[in-house]
Design a protein around this motif. Sequence first.
Motif: not given
Length: 452
Positions: A286-299
């Motif tokens: 997985m390649a990306y430019a910066a952290e994605l601010d998404l409402p993801l649960q830890t698991h």
Amino acid sequence: MTPFSPQSMDVKAALEIVKQILAPQQLSYVEELVFIRTWQDQRYRDMAVDTGYEEGYLKDIGSRLWQALSQHLGYPVSKKRLRFILAEVARQPEDRNPLGMPAATVVGEKSIEFPGSPLPFQSSWYVERPPLEEMAHRALQQSGSLLRIKGAWGMGKTSLIHRLLGQAQREGMPVALIDMRQADASAFESFDAFARWFCWAISQKFNFNLNVDDYWFASAGSKLSCTTFIQDQVLSRLAMPVVVAIDTLHHLAEYPTIASNFFAMLRSWYEQARSSPEWGQLRLVMAYAAELDLPLQTHQSPFNVGLPLELPLLTRTQAEDLAQRHHLANQGVSEDDINRLLIRVGGHPYLLQIAFYWLQSGHFTSQQLIDQAATDDGIYREYLHRLWAIFQQSPDLEKAWQQVIASDQPVVLPASVAHRLEAMGIVQLESGRVRVRCHLCRDYFSALYADL
């Protein structure tokens, strides 16, 4: 060449001139599409509607194309001036462009294309940043591994992916590289549409002539249908370790519902690999430019598992190594010149490659290049204008950037804004605070805002 006027030159003749200017670099399908439709006086917005590509993606492709033409010809090429400039080029003798400059700089027996495209596998211009490459290579040898490559624009994410996939292919593994920007706008209308596109893209990369709809189970849901397709039609067919790299994942931040479902599905594949030999064959990158601010649960997040690798700036030693490969000493470039350049651009690979390209060509002295770097007359004008265009579309982002460059100390910004600036490659995050990463950008924008 036969003389042309801006109005009389047809698109085929114009396209052929562009290909001659940029040779040996070849235009991609999308670059040709943008050029042809620009010649037909289409706006990017209309191109996006007609072709299905995102307007921002087409603008980026166009900007890079005009930049490449500008650097090869030696003066600014823009969308508006394209017809006039190519008509002028067409009037010149066939053996030279308006400046008599070659389309590529030659070092020894190696031709250097103008920087801007990812480096291919085994490129002699790739600079290793130990121990990242070895760690990444070892990770892809492990069953069910997940590798996360983070780096701002121009830091070399795709070049590293090319290197890893080339090594994997050499070791007998089938590989696929999926770029999120290649998806049409229709693929982002729903998660179901996106999941079908993703399955189709992977099947095409492996030369499977499959109709995804034939293997889709609407009643089971999109995530399960996609998961079953990958398991039965990809992993089972190949029956060996396989590497799937997903580039520009940060593009999905514009589609939070799709992103949340997709990332949760990737995490489930990673978990299945812990107990399923079949899923253990899959290696994900997985390649990306910066952290994605998404409402993801830890698991449900794939961003807290696997091996994280953040691409650093080139060190002084690495920058000097790249300079030596360009034989810059032959142009009178000293170690002190390289050090002064590093102070300006901070070891940014793309910005260094642009500087080394022009220094090796002999078109600029090191003093000229450094003195003009943060101005509209310098070699970085297109790069700086690209940043300016982003700010013009995002006033909140520009306001935050002004706050950063006005302070001598790291500042606190909302996480979403900080991550967007980080993705642009102009700031660095330290313990939740933001500081300027590139003095070139600080100097340029400080002067720009002072004149407004």
